[in-house]
Design a protein around this motif. Structure first.
Motif, PDB file in Angstrom:
ATOM      1  N   LEU A   1      49.815  19.311 -32.275  1.00 53.63           N
ATOM      2  CA  LEU A   1      49.069  18.837 -31.108  1.00 53.63           C
ATOM      3  C   LEU A   1      49.930  18.916 -29.847  1.00 53.63           C
ATOM      4  O   LEU A   1      49.443  19.308 -28.783  1.00 53.63           O
ATOM      5  CB  LEU A   1      48.599  17.402 -31.347  1.00 53.63           C
ATOM      6  CG  LEU A   1      47.877  16.718 -30.178  1.00 53.63           C
ATOM      7  CD1 LEU A   1      46.630  17.486 -29.767  1.00 53.63           C
ATOM      8  CD2 LEU A   1      47.533  15.271 -30.555  1.00 53.63           C
ATOM      9  N   VAL A   2      51.193  18.550 -29.960  1.00 53.24           N
ATOM     10  CA  VAL A   2      52.110  18.674 -28.820  1.00 53.24           C
ATOM     11  C   VAL A   2      52.135  20.110 -28.314  1.00 53.24           C
ATOM     12  O   VAL A   2      52.057  20.369 -27.105  1.00 53.24           O
ATOM     13  CB  VAL A   2      53.531  18.204 -29.215  1.00 53.24           C
ATOM     14  CG1 VAL A   2      54.541  18.551 -28.113  1.00 53.24           C
ATOM     15  CG2 VAL A   2      53.540  16.705 -29.481  1.00 53.24           C
ATOM     16  N   LEU A   3      52.213  21.047 -29.240  1.00 54.47           N
ATOM     17  CA  LEU A   3      52.247  22.463 -28.848  1.00 54.47           C
ATOM     18  C   LEU A   3      50.919  22.915 -28.256  1.00 54.47           C
ATOM     19  O   LEU A   3      50.895  23.729 -27.319  1.00 54.47           O
ATOM     20  CB  LEU A   3      52.634  23.325 -30.042  1.00 54.47           C
ATOM     21  CG  LEU A   3      54.110  23.249 -30.441  1.00 54.47           C
ATOM     22  CD1 LEU A   3      54.350  23.969 -31.766  1.00 54.47           C
ATOM     23  CD2 LEU A   3      54.995  23.842 -29.347  1.00 54.47           C
ATOM     24  N   ARG A   4      49.810  22.395 -28.752  1.00 55.70           N
ATOM     25  CA  ARG A   4      48.526  22.749 -28.157  1.00 55.70           C
ATOM     26  C   ARG A   4      48.422  22.240 -26.723  1.00 55.70           C
ATOM     27  O   ARG A   4      47.897  22.932 -25.839  1.00 55.70           O
ATOM     28  CB  ARG A   4      47.372  22.204 -29.005  1.00 55.70           C
ATOM     29  CG  ARG A   4      47.149  22.973 -30.289  1.00 55.70           C
ATOM     30  CD  ARG A   4      45.743  22.762 -30.824  1.00 55.70           C
ATOM     31  NE  ARG A   4      45.501  21.370 -31.186  1.00 55.70           N
ATOM     32  CZ  ARG A   4      45.834  20.827 -32.352  1.00 55.70           C
ATOM     33  NH1 ARG A   4      46.443  21.569 -33.273  1.00 55.70           N
ATOM     34  NH2 ARG A   4      45.559  19.571 -32.619  1.00 55.70           N
ATOM     35  N   ARG A   5      48.903  21.036 -26.485  1.00 59.48           N
ATOM     36  CA  ARG A   5      48.903  20.520 -25.113  1.00 59.48           C
ATOM     37  C   ARG A   5      49.792  21.395 -24.220  1.00 59.48           C
ATOM     38  O   ARG A   5      49.448  21.688 -23.073  1.00 59.48           O
ATOM     39  CB  ARG A   5      49.399  19.072 -25.101  1.00 59.48           C
ATOM     40  CG  ARG A   5      48.480  18.072 -25.790  1.00 59.48           C
ATOM     41  CD  ARG A   5      47.204  17.872 -24.994  1.00 59.48           C
ATOM     42  NE  ARG A   5      46.406  16.769 -25.523  1.00 59.48           N
ATOM     43  CZ  ARG A   5      45.336  16.904 -26.290  1.00 59.48           C
ATOM     44  NH1 ARG A   5      44.908  18.125 -26.634  1.00 59.48           N
ATOM     45  NH2 ARG A   5      44.665  15.855 -26.720  1.00 59.48           N
ATOM     46  N   PHE A   6      50.923  21.809 -24.744  1.00 56.26           N
ATOM     47  CA  PHE A   6      51.838  22.678 -24.001  1.00 56.26           C
ATOM     48  C   PHE A   6      51.159  23.997 -23.659  1.00 56.26           C
ATOM     49  O   PHE A   6      51.166  24.435 -22.499  1.00 56.26           O
ATOM     50  CB  PHE A   6      53.102  22.919 -24.825  1.00 56.26           C
ATOM     51  CG  PHE A   6      53.997  24.003 -24.296  1.00 56.26           C
ATOM     52  CD1 PHE A   6      54.849  23.778 -23.230  1.00 56.26           C
ATOM     53  CD2 PHE A   6      53.989  25.269 -24.885  1.00 56.26           C
ATOM     54  CE1 PHE A   6      55.669  24.787 -22.738  1.00 56.26           C
ATOM     55  CE2 PHE A   6      54.806  26.277 -24.407  1.00 56.26           C
ATOM     56  CZ  PHE A   6      55.653  26.034 -23.332  1.00 56.26           C
ATOM     57  N   HIS A   7      50.551  24.645 -24.634  1.00 56.84           N
ATOM     58  CA  HIS A   7      49.942  25.950 -24.408  1.00 56.84           C
ATOM     59  C   HIS A   7      48.759  25.849 -23.451  1.00 56.84           C
ATOM     60  O   HIS A   7      48.551  26.740 -22.617  1.00 56.84           O
ATOM     61  CB  HIS A   7      49.499  26.571 -25.737  1.00 56.84           C
ATOM     62  CG  HIS A   7      50.633  26.978 -26.616  1.00 56.84           C
ATOM     63  ND1 HIS A   7      51.659  27.806 -26.182  1.00 56.84           N
ATOM     64  CD2 HIS A   7      50.919  26.672 -27.912  1.00 56.84           C
ATOM     65  CE1 HIS A   7      52.511  27.991 -27.173  1.00 56.84           C
ATOM     66  NE2 HIS A   7      52.092  27.316 -28.220  1.00 56.84           N
TER      67      HIS A   7
END
Length: 243
Positions: A225-231
């Motif tokens: 989820l952290v990476l999805r927010r980043f992307h």
């Protein structure tokens, strides 16, 4: 660069847990530079880290809702840095919540503590920090209401450590009135900390045999989820950028 910013805590377990979560993020994206910072109480501080970065940076707030810290503290720290470095290129991602991943992670922690669905003698306390920003509290109350309708427990009640109602005593009283003979605590927290400890200690005062689930912690779905927010922030049009 992904610069995560968490709240921070005087409890050293909090920073250690968040640091482990960032290690999971790095494992998922070994090509990405990932740094961790904190708004207060833990080091390194967000403003200090941001003031030293070179090149574009995307800030990911490790916050469960969009309340004071996301709306005031994070942009305030960015503005302070940009006064000295107007050229800094910063994007800010959305906070982590609301998102179904958070709910599934908390339910998984409950299951790990041997609290499954369809246990009509069990009452669940959904423990959260509490906020002066009412929509953040309403988010927790909404989750408790959905779980109460679908979980098959005696009931699910939110309980806040500070700044919001109901308090732990009220939550436990309501669950017992609904027929709960076993009390379980589901922490709506990313990591251990003093506020969660306050809730857990009070629950144990009222129900010494209560089952306490772990906070979300270094969960791989949370790291994703952290990476999805980043992307999502990286792909946002220029008008969404903070700079």
């Amino acid at each position: 660069m992904l610069l995560a910013v968490a709240h921070g805590s005087r409890d050293p377990r909090s920073a250690a847990t968040i640091s482990t979560l960032m290690d999971v993020v790095r494992t998922l994206r070994p090509d990405l530079e990932v740094r961790l910072s904190f708004l207060e109480l833990s080091a390194p501080r967000f403003g200090e880290v941001l003031s030293r970065v070179d090149g574009p940076v995307t800030v990911v707030p490790l916050l469960l809702s969009h309340a004071y810290h996301a709306g005031v503290d994070v942009p305030g720290s960015i503005e302070a840095v940009r006064r000295g470095r107007p050229e800094v290129d910063v994007r800010v991602a959305e906070v982590l919540g609301p998102d179904p991943v958070l709910e599934s992670s908390v339910l998984r922690r409950l299951a790990e503590a041997e609290v499954g669905p369809r246990e009509p003698d069990t009452g669940v306390v959904l423990a959260a920090a509490g906020s002066a920003h009412e929509p953040a509290n309403a988010l927790v109350r909404g989750i408790a209401s959905r779980w109460a309708a679908s979980g098959g427990w005696a009931g699910v009640e939110p309980a806040f450590a500070a700044a919001a109602d109901p308090a732990v005593d009220v939550a436990v009283e309501r669950l017992r009135a609904a027929g709960a003979r076993r009390i379980a605590v589901a922490p709506w927290f990313l990591a251990p900390g003093l506020l969660l400890t306050r809730v857990v200690d009070r629950v144990r005062d009222l129900a010494p045999d209560a089952t306490i689930a772990a906070p979300i912690g270094a969960d791989i779905e949370l790291a994703q989820l952290v990476l999805r927010r980043f992307h999502a922030a990286e792909c946002a049009p220029p008008r969404r950028r903070y700079a």
